[in-house]
Design a protein around this motif. Structure first.
Motif, PDB file in Angstrom:
ATOM      1  N   TYR A  66       0.821  -1.210   0.000  1.00  0.00           N
ATOM      2  CA  TYR A  66       0.000   0.000   0.000  1.00  0.00           C
ATOM      3  C   TYR A  66       0.854   1.259   0.000  1.00  0.00           C
ATOM      4  CZ  TYR A  66      -3.885  -3.075   1.121  1.00  0.00           C
ATOM      5  OH  TYR A  66      -4.822  -4.076   1.089  1.00  0.00           O
ATOM      6  N   LYS A  70      -1.380   7.398  -0.033  1.00  0.00           N
ATOM      7  CA  LYS A  70      -2.725   7.172  -0.568  1.00  0.00           C
ATOM      8  C   LYS A  70      -3.561   6.212   0.271  1.00  0.00           C
ATOM      9  CE  LYS A  70      -1.497   8.185  -5.318  1.00  0.00           C
ATOM     10  NZ  LYS A  70      -1.347   7.664  -6.674  1.00  0.00           N
ATOM     11  N   ARG A  71      -2.925   5.345   1.079  1.00  0.00           N
ATOM     12  CA  ARG A  71      -3.709   4.390   1.840  1.00  0.00           C
ATOM     13  C   ARG A  71      -3.333   4.339   3.316  1.00  0.00           C
ATOM     14  NH1 ARG A  71      -7.331   0.170   0.731  1.00  0.00           N
ATOM     15  NH2 ARG A  71      -7.856   1.573  -0.961  1.00  0.00           N
ATOM     16  N   THR A  75      -5.630   6.088   6.325  1.00  0.00           N
ATOM     17  CA  THR A  75      -6.325   5.149   7.211  1.00  0.00           C
ATOM     18  C   THR A  75      -5.988   5.430   8.668  1.00  0.00           C
ATOM     19  OG1 THR A  75      -6.359   3.462   5.480  1.00  0.00           O
ATOM     20  CG2 THR A  75      -6.707   2.709   7.738  1.00  0.00           C
ATOM     21  N   SER A 105      -6.860  -2.538   4.092  1.00  0.00           N
ATOM     22  CA  SER A 105      -7.401  -2.963   2.796  1.00  0.00           C
ATOM     23  C   SER A 105      -8.689  -2.226   2.447  1.00  0.00           C
ATOM     24  CB  SER A 105      -7.638  -4.479   2.784  1.00  0.00           C
ATOM     25  OG  SER A 105      -8.720  -4.839   3.610  1.00  0.00           O
ATOM     26  N   TYR A 106      -9.236  -1.490   3.401  1.00  0.00           N
ATOM     27  CA  TYR A 106     -10.492  -0.776   3.177  1.00  0.00           C
ATOM     28  C   TYR A 106     -10.230   0.708   2.939  1.00  0.00           C
ATOM     29  CZ  TYR A 106     -12.338  -5.076   5.032  1.00  0.00           C
ATOM     30  OH  TYR A 106     -12.620  -6.400   5.226  1.00  0.00           O
ATOM     31  N   SER A 107     -10.887   1.225   1.941  1.00  0.00           N
ATOM     32  CA  SER A 107     -10.740   2.637   1.605  1.00  0.00           C
ATOM     33  C   SER A 107     -11.417   3.503   2.664  1.00  0.00           C
ATOM     34  CB  SER A 107     -11.385   2.903   0.243  1.00  0.00           C
ATOM     35  OG  SER A 107     -11.599   4.266   0.054  1.00  0.00           O
ATOM     36  N   GLU A 109     -12.447   6.490   2.250  1.00  0.00           N
ATOM     37  CA  GLU A 109     -13.535   7.218   1.598  1.00  0.00           C
ATOM     38  C   GLU A 109     -14.717   6.317   1.254  1.00  0.00           C
ATOM     39  OE1 GLU A 109     -10.335   7.229   0.171  1.00  0.00           O
ATOM     40  OE2 GLU A 109      -9.748   9.007   1.300  1.00  0.00           O
ATOM     41  N   LYS A 110     -14.435   5.119   0.746  1.00  0.00           N
ATOM     42  CA  LYS A 110     -15.506   4.255   0.240  1.00  0.00           C
ATOM     43  C   LYS A 110     -16.113   3.341   1.295  1.00  0.00           C
ATOM     44  CE  LYS A 110     -13.686   4.201  -4.430  1.00  0.00           C
ATOM     45  NZ  LYS A 110     -13.042   3.413  -5.472  1.00  0.00           N
ATOM     46  N   THR A 111     -15.360   2.980   2.313  1.00  0.00           N
ATOM     47  CA  THR A 111     -15.858   2.019   3.296  1.00  0.00           C
ATOM     48  C   THR A 111     -15.929   2.595   4.705  1.00  0.00           C
ATOM     49  OG1 THR A 111     -14.932   0.202   1.999  1.00  0.00           O
ATOM     50  CG2 THR A 111     -15.486  -0.280   4.287  1.00  0.00           C
ATOM     51  N   TRP A 147     -16.003  -2.278   8.984  1.00  0.00           N
ATOM     52  CA  TRP A 147     -16.065  -2.793   7.620  1.00  0.00           C
ATOM     53  C   TRP A 147     -17.153  -3.838   7.415  1.00  0.00           C
ATOM     54  CZ3 TRP A 147     -11.416  -2.756  10.339  1.00  0.00           C
ATOM     55  CH2 TRP A 147     -10.982  -3.951  10.878  1.00  0.00           C
TER      56      TRP A 147
END
Length: 171
Positions: A66, A70-71, A75, A105-107, A109-111, A147
Protein backbone atom coordinates in the motif's frame (compact mmCIF):
# COMPACT_ATOMS: atom_id res chain seq x y z
CA UNK A 1 17.52 -8.20 -0.75
CA UNK A 2 13.98 -8.33 0.55
CA UNK A 3 14.62 -11.42 2.67
CA UNK A 4 17.80 -9.88 4.07
CA UNK A 5 16.00 -6.63 4.90
CA UNK A 6 13.02 -8.34 6.52
CA UNK A 7 15.21 -10.65 8.57
CA UNK A 8 17.97 -8.22 9.47
CA UNK A 9 16.06 -4.94 9.82
CA UNK A 10 12.58 -6.13 10.82
CA UNK A 11 13.59 -9.19 12.81
CA UNK A 12 11.71 -11.95 11.01
CA UNK A 13 13.29 -15.40 11.23
CA UNK A 14 13.63 -17.87 8.36
CA UNK A 15 10.35 -19.69 9.10
CA UNK A 16 8.41 -16.44 9.39
CA UNK A 17 9.85 -15.23 6.08
CA UNK A 18 9.04 -18.54 4.41
CA UNK A 19 5.41 -18.40 5.59
CA UNK A 20 5.08 -14.81 4.39
CA UNK A 21 6.47 -15.67 0.94
CA UNK A 22 4.26 -18.75 0.63
CA UNK A 23 1.14 -16.81 1.64
CA UNK A 24 2.00 -13.75 -0.46
CA UNK A 25 4.52 -14.60 -3.21
CA UNK A 26 4.00 -11.13 -4.71
CA UNK A 27 6.29 -9.92 -1.92
CA UNK A 28 9.19 -11.00 -4.10
CA UNK A 29 8.23 -8.37 -6.68
CA UNK A 30 8.00 -5.46 -4.23
CA UNK A 31 10.67 -2.80 -4.54
CA UNK A 32 13.03 -2.79 -1.61
CA UNK A 33 12.78 1.01 -1.42
CA UNK A 34 9.00 0.75 -0.95
CA UNK A 35 9.39 -1.89 1.75
CA UNK A 36 11.99 0.29 3.49
CA UNK A 37 9.68 3.33 3.31
CA UNK A 38 6.72 1.39 4.67
CA UNK A 39 8.88 -0.01 7.46
CA UNK A 40 10.12 3.47 8.34
CA UNK A 41 6.53 4.78 8.35
CA UNK A 42 5.36 2.18 10.85
CA UNK A 43 8.48 2.10 12.98
CA UNK A 44 9.49 5.76 13.03
CA UNK A 45 6.43 7.85 12.25
CA UNK A 46 3.93 5.68 14.13
CA UNK A 47 6.41 4.43 16.72
CA UNK A 48 5.50 0.77 16.31
CA UNK A 49 8.01 -1.49 18.08
CA UNK A 50 9.90 -3.95 15.88
CA UNK A 51 8.17 -7.03 17.32
CA UNK A 52 4.71 -5.53 16.73
CA UNK A 53 5.61 -4.55 13.18
CA UNK A 54 6.88 -8.09 12.56
CA UNK A 55 3.58 -9.47 13.90
CA UNK A 56 1.63 -7.08 11.69
CA UNK A 57 3.60 -8.25 8.64
CA UNK A 58 3.07 -11.89 9.47
CA UNK A 59 -0.66 -11.36 9.85
CA UNK A 60 -1.06 -9.19 6.75
CA UNK A 61 2.03 -8.97 4.52
CA UNK A 62 0.01 -7.11 1.89
CA UNK A 63 0.39 -3.97 3.99
CA UNK A 64 3.77 -3.60 2.29
CA UNK A 65 2.11 -2.98 -1.08
CA UNK A 66 0.00 0.00 0.00
CA UNK A 67 1.00 3.56 -0.72
CA UNK A 68 1.91 5.48 2.41
CA UNK A 69 0.28 8.69 1.19
CA UNK A 70 -2.72 7.17 -0.57
CA UNK A 71 -3.71 4.39 1.84
CA UNK A 72 -1.68 3.95 5.04
CA UNK A 73 -1.54 7.53 6.30
CA UNK A 74 -5.20 8.30 5.39
CA UNK A 75 -6.33 5.15 7.21
CA UNK A 76 -4.31 5.96 10.34
CA UNK A 77 -5.53 9.58 10.23
CA UNK A 78 -9.09 8.32 9.90
CA UNK A 79 -8.70 6.00 12.91
CA UNK A 80 -7.12 8.75 14.99
CA UNK A 81 -9.39 11.64 14.07
CA UNK A 82 -12.73 10.15 13.06
CA UNK A 83 -12.91 7.23 15.47
CA UNK A 84 -10.90 8.66 18.31
CA UNK A 85 -10.11 11.98 19.80
CA UNK A 86 -6.96 12.64 17.84
CA UNK A 87 -3.51 11.10 18.08
CA UNK A 88 -2.94 12.07 21.70
CA UNK A 89 -6.41 11.39 23.04
CA UNK A 90 -7.15 7.86 21.88
CA UNK A 91 -4.57 5.10 22.10
CA UNK A 92 -6.83 2.34 20.79
CA UNK A 93 -6.29 3.40 17.17
CA UNK A 94 -2.92 1.64 17.32
CA UNK A 95 -4.56 -1.49 18.66
CA UNK A 96 -6.96 -1.46 15.70
CA UNK A 97 -4.28 -1.68 13.06
CA UNK A 98 -1.96 -4.01 14.96
CA UNK A 99 -4.68 -6.56 15.77
CA UNK A 100 -6.69 -5.99 12.59
CA UNK A 101 -4.14 -4.96 9.95
CA UNK A 102 -6.69 -5.70 7.21
CA UNK A 103 -8.15 -2.32 8.09
CA UNK A 104 -5.64 -1.02 5.55
CA UNK A 105 -7.40 -2.96 2.80
CA UNK A 106 -10.49 -0.78 3.18
CA UNK A 107 -10.74 2.64 1.61
CA UNK A 108 -11.36 5.40 4.15
CA UNK A 109 -13.53 7.22 1.60
CA UNK A 110 -15.51 4.26 0.24
CA UNK A 111 -15.86 2.02 3.30
CA UNK A 112 -14.76 3.55 6.60
CA UNK A 113 -16.28 7.06 6.37
CA UNK A 114 -19.68 5.76 5.23
CA UNK A 115 -19.68 3.29 8.13
CA UNK A 116 -18.97 6.05 10.64
CA UNK A 117 -21.77 8.10 9.10
CA UNK A 118 -24.09 5.12 9.45
CA UNK A 119 -23.12 4.56 13.07
CA UNK A 120 -23.18 8.21 14.12
CA UNK A 121 -25.90 9.97 12.15
CA UNK A 122 -29.09 8.90 13.86
CA UNK A 123 -31.46 11.39 12.25
CA UNK A 124 -32.75 8.86 9.73
CA UNK A 125 -33.96 6.41 12.39
CA UNK A 126 -31.94 3.60 10.82
CA UNK A 127 -28.58 4.12 12.46
CA UNK A 128 -27.37 4.16 16.03
CA UNK A 129 -26.76 7.87 16.43
CA UNK A 130 -23.52 7.32 18.36
CA UNK A 131 -21.52 10.29 19.56
CA UNK A 132 -17.73 10.30 18.99
CA UNK A 133 -16.98 8.95 22.45
CA UNK A 134 -19.35 6.02 21.94
CA UNK A 135 -17.95 5.41 18.47
CA UNK A 136 -14.44 5.26 19.96
CA UNK A 137 -15.61 2.64 22.45
CA UNK A 138 -17.31 0.53 19.77
CA UNK A 139 -14.29 0.63 17.45
CA UNK A 140 -11.85 -0.08 20.28
CA UNK A 141 -13.85 -3.11 21.40
CA UNK A 142 -14.60 -4.51 17.94
CA UNK A 143 -12.83 -2.79 15.03
CA UNK A 144 -14.48 -4.92 12.31
CA UNK A 145 -17.61 -2.89 12.96
CA UNK A 146 -16.01 -0.41 10.55
CA UNK A 147 -16.07 -2.79 7.62
CA UNK A 148 -19.18 -4.87 8.19
CA UNK A 149 -21.84 -4.06 5.63
CA UNK A 150 -24.57 -1.63 6.60
CA UNK A 151 -27.12 -4.35 5.83
CA UNK A 152 -25.35 -6.69 8.25
CA UNK A 153 -25.26 -4.05 10.98
CA UNK A 154 -28.85 -2.97 10.31
CA UNK A 155 -30.15 -6.55 10.54
CA UNK A 156 -28.43 -6.97 13.92
CA UNK A 157 -29.82 -3.65 15.15
CA UNK A 158 -33.30 -4.64 14.01
CA UNK A 159 -33.03 -8.01 15.73
CA UNK A 160 -31.87 -6.47 19.00
CA UNK A 161 -34.52 -3.79 18.81
CA UNK A 162 -37.36 -6.23 18.12
CA UNK A 163 -36.32 -9.16 20.29
CA UNK A 164 -35.35 -7.05 23.32
CA UNK A 165 -37.94 -4.31 22.78
CA UNK A 166 -35.26 -1.62 22.77
CA UNK A 167 -35.56 1.72 21.06
CA UNK A 168 -32.67 3.37 19.20
CA UNK A 169 -31.33 5.22 22.22
CA UNK A 170 -31.14 2.02 24.25
CA UNK A 171 -29.19 0.11 21.63
Amino acid sequence: WLAFFLSDMVGLDHDQLRKMIVSRPQLLSYKLSNVQSTTAYFREELGLPSNEFASLLQAYPSVLMYSIDKRLRPTVDFLQNECGGGKDNWVSWERVYTLYPRVFSYSPEKTLHPKVNFLCNGDDGKSLGLNRSELSQVVAKFPPTLWLSEENLQSKLNFLSESLNLDGSEL
